[in-house]
Design a protein around this motif. Structure first.
Motif, short mmCIF file in Angstrom:
data_model
loop_
_atom_site.label_atom_id
_atom_site.label_comp_id
_atom_site.label_asym_id
_atom_site.label_seq_id
_atom_site.Cartn_x
_atom_site.Cartn_y
_atom_site.Cartn_z
N LYS A 119 5.59 36.02 15.99
CA LYS A 119 6.68 36.42 16.90
C LYS A 119 6.23 36.31 18.35
CE LYS A 119 10.00 38.90 14.29
NZ LYS A 119 10.97 39.96 14.28
N ALA A 120 4.97 36.58 18.61
CA ALA A 120 4.44 36.43 19.96
C ALA A 120 4.61 34.99 20.42
CB ALA A 120 2.97 36.85 20.01
N LYS A 121 4.21 34.05 19.58
CA LYS A 121 4.36 32.63 19.90
C LYS A 121 5.81 32.27 20.14
CE LYS A 121 0.49 30.57 17.40
NZ LYS A 121 0.12 29.69 16.28
N LEU A 122 6.69 32.78 19.30
CA LEU A 122 8.12 32.48 19.41
C LEU A 122 8.66 32.83 20.80
CD1 LEU A 122 10.92 31.82 17.93
CD2 LEU A 122 11.05 34.29 17.63
N TYR A 123 8.39 34.06 21.26
CA TYR A 123 8.94 34.50 22.55
C TYR A 123 8.22 33.86 23.73
CZ TYR A 123 11.86 37.64 19.95
OH TYR A 123 12.80 38.12 19.08
N LEU A 124 6.93 33.62 23.59
CA LEU A 124 6.21 32.94 24.67
C LEU A 124 6.67 31.49 24.79
CD1 LEU A 124 2.63 34.44 24.21
CD2 LEU A 124 4.28 34.95 26.02
N GLU A 125 6.95 30.85 23.67
CA GLU A 125 7.48 29.48 23.69
C GLU A 125 8.85 29.44 24.35
OE1 GLU A 125 6.39 26.47 23.12
OE2 GLU A 125 4.43 27.04 22.36
N LYS A 126 9.69 30.44 24.04
CA LYS A 126 11.01 30.50 24.68
C LYS A 126 10.88 30.61 26.18
CE LYS A 126 13.67 32.46 20.88
NZ LYS A 126 14.68 33.44 20.48
N ALA A 127 9.96 31.44 26.64
CA ALA A 127 9.74 31.59 28.09
C ALA A 127 9.22 30.28 28.68
CB ALA A 127 8.77 32.73 28.36
N LYS A 128 8.36 29.62 27.95
CA LYS A 128 7.78 28.35 28.41
C LYS A 128 8.86 27.28 28.54
CE LYS A 128 4.14 25.05 27.26
NZ LYS A 128 3.11 24.72 26.26
N THR A 129 9.77 27.20 27.57
CA THR A 129 10.83 26.20 27.62
C THR A 129 11.81 26.47 28.77
OG1 THR A 129 12.19 27.38 26.01
CG2 THR A 129 10.74 25.66 25.16
N LEU A 130 11.87 27.72 29.21
CA LEU A 130 12.74 28.05 30.34
C LEU A 130 12.02 27.86 31.68
CD1 LEU A 130 14.49 31.25 28.94
CD2 LEU A 130 15.49 28.97 29.24
N GLY A 131 10.79 27.35 31.62
CA GLY A 131 10.07 27.02 32.84
C GLY A 131 9.11 28.07 33.35
N TYR A 132 8.90 29.13 32.59
CA TYR A 132 7.98 30.18 33.01
C TYR A 132 6.56 29.76 32.67
CZ TYR A 132 6.69 34.99 34.16
OH TYR A 132 6.17 36.11 34.74
N ASP A 133 5.63 29.98 33.58
CA ASP A 133 4.22 29.62 33.35
C ASP A 133 3.58 30.63 32.41
OD1 ASP A 133 1.63 28.68 33.39
OD2 ASP A 133 1.24 29.29 35.46
N THR A 134 3.40 30.21 31.18
CA THR A 134 2.83 31.09 30.15
C THR A 134 1.41 30.67 29.78
OG1 THR A 134 3.84 29.72 28.43
CG2 THR A 134 5.08 31.67 29.15
N SER A 135 0.77 29.87 30.59
CA SER A 135 -0.56 29.35 30.23
C SER A 135 -1.57 30.49 30.03
CB SER A 135 -1.06 28.37 31.29
OG SER A 135 -1.11 28.99 32.56
N VAL A 136 -1.55 31.49 30.87
CA VAL A 136 -2.49 32.62 30.73
C VAL A 136 -2.19 33.37 29.43
CG1 VAL A 136 -3.16 34.85 31.71
CG2 VAL A 136 -2.87 32.88 33.20
N ASN A 137 -0.91 33.54 29.14
CA ASN A 137 -0.52 34.26 27.93
C ASN A 137 -0.97 33.51 26.67
OD1 ASN A 137 1.90 34.48 30.08
ND2 ASN A 137 1.39 36.47 29.22
N PHE A 138 -0.85 32.20 26.68
CA PHE A 138 -1.28 31.42 25.52
C PHE A 138 -2.81 31.41 25.40
CE2 PHE A 138 3.04 29.71 25.28
CZ PHE A 138 3.23 29.78 23.91
N LYS A 139 -3.52 31.51 26.51
CA LYS A 139 -4.98 31.62 26.44
C LYS A 139 -5.38 32.93 25.76
CE LYS A 139 -6.11 28.70 30.37
NZ LYS A 139 -6.61 28.61 31.73
N ILE A 140 -4.67 34.00 26.10
CA ILE A 140 -4.93 35.30 25.46
C ILE A 140 -4.61 35.20 23.97
CG2 ILE A 140 -4.22 37.72 25.33
CD1 ILE A 140 -3.66 37.50 28.40
N LEU A 141 -3.48 34.60 23.65
CA LEU A 141 -3.08 34.43 22.25
C LEU A 141 -4.13 33.61 21.48
CD1 LEU A 141 0.44 33.89 20.95
CD2 LEU A 141 -1.32 32.36 20.14
N ASP A 142 -4.54 32.50 22.07
CA ASP A 142 -5.56 31.66 21.42
C ASP A 142 -6.86 32.42 21.23
OD1 ASP A 142 -3.76 29.57 21.31
OD2 ASP A 142 -4.55 28.58 23.11
#
Length: 150
Positions: A119-142
Motif C-alpha cells: 500500500k505504501a508503494k501504491l500511494y507513493l506511485e500515485k503521488a509520483k504520477t501526479l508530479g510530486y518528487d518521491t525519490s527520497v520516499n522510495f529510497k526509504i522504502l527500498d
C-alpha cells in the motif's frame, strides 16, 4: 483633549470586553477545539493537537482528518495515521492540489512505517504520477525492503 482621550480609551476597553465575552460565551466548544488544535499543530505540539482535533466535528471541518493523520504520523502512531489519512483520501480531500499530493505521500509513508509496503508503494506511485518528487520516499522504502530481506 483629555475627554477625547478618555472616550478613545473607553471605546478600546469596550472593544476588548466584547471580544472577551464573545470568545468565552458565544464561541462553540467545537470552534475552540479547532482553533486550539491548529495552534498546537503549528507549534509542533502534536499530542495537544491530537487531543483538540479529536473534539472537533470532522464533517464541519474535513481538514482535521489530514491534521490528525499528520499529527499521528509525527508522533509515531502509524495505525491512527493511516486511519485518518485514509479517511481524508477517501473524501478526495483537496484533490488536484499540492495538498492532495502531500496527503498521498503522508499516507504512503504511514503505510510503510506500519509495515504495509504494498500500500505504501501504491500511494507513493500515485503521488509520483501526479508530479510530486518521491525519490527520497522510495529510497526509504527500498532501504526498509532491503533490511527485511536480510
Amino acid at each position: 483633549m483629555k475627554k477625547l482621550l478618555q472616550i478613545i480609551i473607553g471605546f478600546i476597553a469596550l472593544g476588548i470586553l466584547i471580544v472577551i465575552i464573545k470568545n468565552n460565551f458565544f464561541t462553540s466548544a467545537d470552534t475552540k477545539s479547532y482553533e486550539a488544535g491548529w495552534e498546537a499543530y503549528e507549534k509542533n505540539q502534536f499530542e495537544m493537537a491530537i487531543f483538540n482535533f479529536n473534539h472537533v466535528d470532522k464533517n464541519k471541518h474535513p481538514d482535521v482528518w489530514v491534521a490528525l493523520g499528520s499529527s499521528y504520523l509525527k508522533t509515531g502512531d502509524y495505525t491512527n495515521a493511516v486511519q485518518h489519512l485514509q479517511k481524508a483520501y477517501d473524501l478526495n480531500y483537496k484533490k488536484g492540489t499540492e495538498d492532495y499530493n502531500k496527503l498521498l505521500v503522508s499516507l504512503g509513508m504511514s503505510y510503510l512505517y506500519s509495515g504495509n509496503i504494498e500500500k505504501a508503494k501504491l500511494y507513493l506511485e500515485k503521488a509520483k504520477t501526479l508530479g510530486y518528487d518521491t525519490s527520497v520516499n522510495f529510497k526509504i522504502l527500498d532501504s526498509i525492503q532491503h533490511s527485511q530481506k536480510i
